[in-house]
Design an enzyme around this catalytic site. Structure first.
Site, mmCIF file in Angstrom:
data_model
loop_
_atom_site.group_PDB
_atom_site.id
_atom_site.type_symbol
_atom_site.label_atom_id
_atom_site.label_comp_id
_atom_site.label_asym_id
_atom_site.label_seq_id
_atom_site.Cartn_x
_atom_site.Cartn_y
_atom_site.Cartn_z
ATOM 1 N N HIS A 131 -7.068 2.937 4.180
ATOM 2 C CA HIS A 131 -6.770 3.746 5.376
ATOM 3 C C HIS A 131 -8.054 4.039 6.182
ATOM 4 O O HIS A 131 -7.977 4.302 7.384
ATOM 5 C CB HIS A 131 -6.166 5.094 4.974
ATOM 6 C CG HIS A 131 -4.712 5.057 4.619
ATOM 7 N ND1 HIS A 131 -4.242 4.568 3.424
ATOM 8 C CD2 HIS A 131 -3.610 5.480 5.298
ATOM 9 C CE1 HIS A 131 -2.913 4.698 3.383
ATOM 10 N NE2 HIS A 131 -2.516 5.245 4.509
ATOM 11 N N ASP A 162 0.875 -1.178 0.000
ATOM 12 C CA ASP A 162 0.000 0.000 0.000
ATOM 13 C C ASP A 162 0.911 1.226 0.000
ATOM 14 O O ASP A 162 2.140 1.109 0.111
ATOM 15 C CB ASP A 162 -0.882 -0.013 1.259
ATOM 16 C CG ASP A 162 -1.809 1.203 1.328
ATOM 17 O OD1 ASP A 162 -2.342 1.617 0.277
ATOM 18 O OD2 ASP A 162 -1.988 1.764 2.429
ATOM 19 N N CYS A 170 -4.677 -1.724 -1.427
ATOM 20 C CA CYS A 170 -4.827 -0.302 -1.702
ATOM 21 C C CYS A 170 -5.891 -0.124 -2.786
ATOM 22 O O CYS A 170 -5.772 -0.709 -3.870
ATOM 23 C CB CYS A 170 -3.462 0.209 -2.193
ATOM 24 S SG CYS A 170 -3.486 1.824 -2.953
ATOM 25 N N GLU A 176 -2.289 8.263 8.130
ATOM 26 C CA GLU A 176 -0.851 7.981 8.009
ATOM 27 C C GLU A 176 -0.074 8.557 9.197
ATOM 28 O O GLU A 176 0.910 7.983 9.637
ATOM 29 C CB GLU A 176 -0.376 8.615 6.698
ATOM 30 C CG GLU A 176 0.840 8.023 6.084
ATOM 31 C CD GLU A 176 0.764 6.519 5.870
ATOM 32 O OE1 GLU A 176 -0.227 6.015 5.334
ATOM 33 O OE2 GLU A 176 1.707 5.839 6.264
ATOM 34 N N CYS A 221 -11.018 3.070 0.562
ATOM 35 C CA CYS A 221 -9.569 3.262 0.736
ATOM 36 C C CYS A 221 -9.199 2.488 1.995
ATOM 37 O O CYS A 221 -9.917 2.582 3.011
ATOM 38 C CB CYS A 221 -9.261 4.743 0.908
ATOM 39 S SG CYS A 221 -7.592 5.076 1.515
#
Ligand code: DGL
Length: 262
Positions: free
Chosen positions: A184, A9, A72, A151, A182
């Site tokens: 994340h 990713d 990802c 992140e 996504c």
């Protein structure tokens, strides 16, 4: 058989897929690459995303992986087809295509889909859903600040809440389920739940892990050794930033090594 699975990713988001892989495939060894030096991926062109993905796949193949998981949504939408054409002997699993199955029992509900700019522009997930369920009611929106916030480990901060409120307040009361396009975004579900109460969140990781298990089983590639597998983590940015956030996500020690892509 006992070779590792390669997972990649732009950064820590793909670890939400690693979480599901560890649950479904507890005996498998994982080599994870987070391309943190070049993250976020969401604003990059399809051409650049393919170049980066090729470099990472080459690195993983040099590590003798038996399968690759594109953990990802952005590279799954833009680079997957070229990568499978170029590597026909290696099973590759993305997060978008298996993710359609996650929506099956929600197909008659009002759906929202959020992802990066590149994923939303590509429109692959919504197109696949419309092919499977022609009457589906789905709206899509890019939330480009979410991945960088995750992140930095800002999973439940005031700034993340502000971004979620800004992006999504007009969907409050207008959707029943929200697909997290996504990898994340599952890290932000506390904040998303505050902004969108009574909305069901759909994570693509579980179906991706199931699909990976299926591909390994079909290929006779399942690991047959017992004992806890040793995973390896690589980050192209600072491993000392990646490591602690990865530990927070996975709840296990994650000492990352530095990798350079040119
Ligand atoms: N986690 C990735 C995705 O699923 C990439 C996010 C980003 O780097 O912008 O799309």
């Amino acid at each position: 058989m006992n070779r590792p699975i390669g997972v990649f990713d732009s950064g820590v988001g793909g670890l939400t897929v690693v979480r599901a892989l560890r649950e479904h495939l507890p005996n498998e060894r994982i080599i994870y690459v987070g391309d943190t030096a070049r993250a976020p991926y969401g604003g990059l062109s399809a051409e650049t995303l393919l170049t980066y993905s090729r470099q990472i796949v080459r690195f993983l193949l040099n590590k003798d992986v038996k399968a690759v998981v594109l953990a990802c949504g952005t590279t799954s939408s833009t680079a997957y087809e070229a990568l499978i054409a170029e590597n026909p002997d290696i099973p590759m699993v993305d997060v978008i295509r298996p993710g359609v199955a996650a929506v099956e029992r929600l197909a008659n509900q009002r759906l929202g889909f959020i992802a990066t700019v590149a994923t939303v522009r590509k429109g692959l997930f919504a197109r696949l859903l419309r092919e499977a369920y022609p009457d589906i009611n789905i709206k899509s929106r890019a939330c480009p600040l979410f991945a960088p916030m995750a992140e930095w480990g800002l999973f439940a901060s005031a700034v993340t809440r502000w971004a979620a409120e800004t992006y999504l307040r007009d969907w409050r009361g207008n959707i029943d389920a929200l697909v997290l396009g996504c990898t994340h975004y599952p890290l932000l579900t506390d904040v998303l739940g505050e902004v969108l109460p009574n909305v069901y969140f759909v994570d693509l990781a579980d179906e991706t892990a199931k699909k990976t298990a299926e591909r390994l089983r079909e290929g006779g590639l399942l690991n047959d050794s017992s004992g806890p597998p040793l995973h390896e983590y690589y980050a192209s940015g600072k491993p000392e930033i990646f490591g602690p956030i990865a530990e927070k996500i996975l709840g296990i020690p994650c000492k990352a090594s530095k990798i350079n892509f040119k």
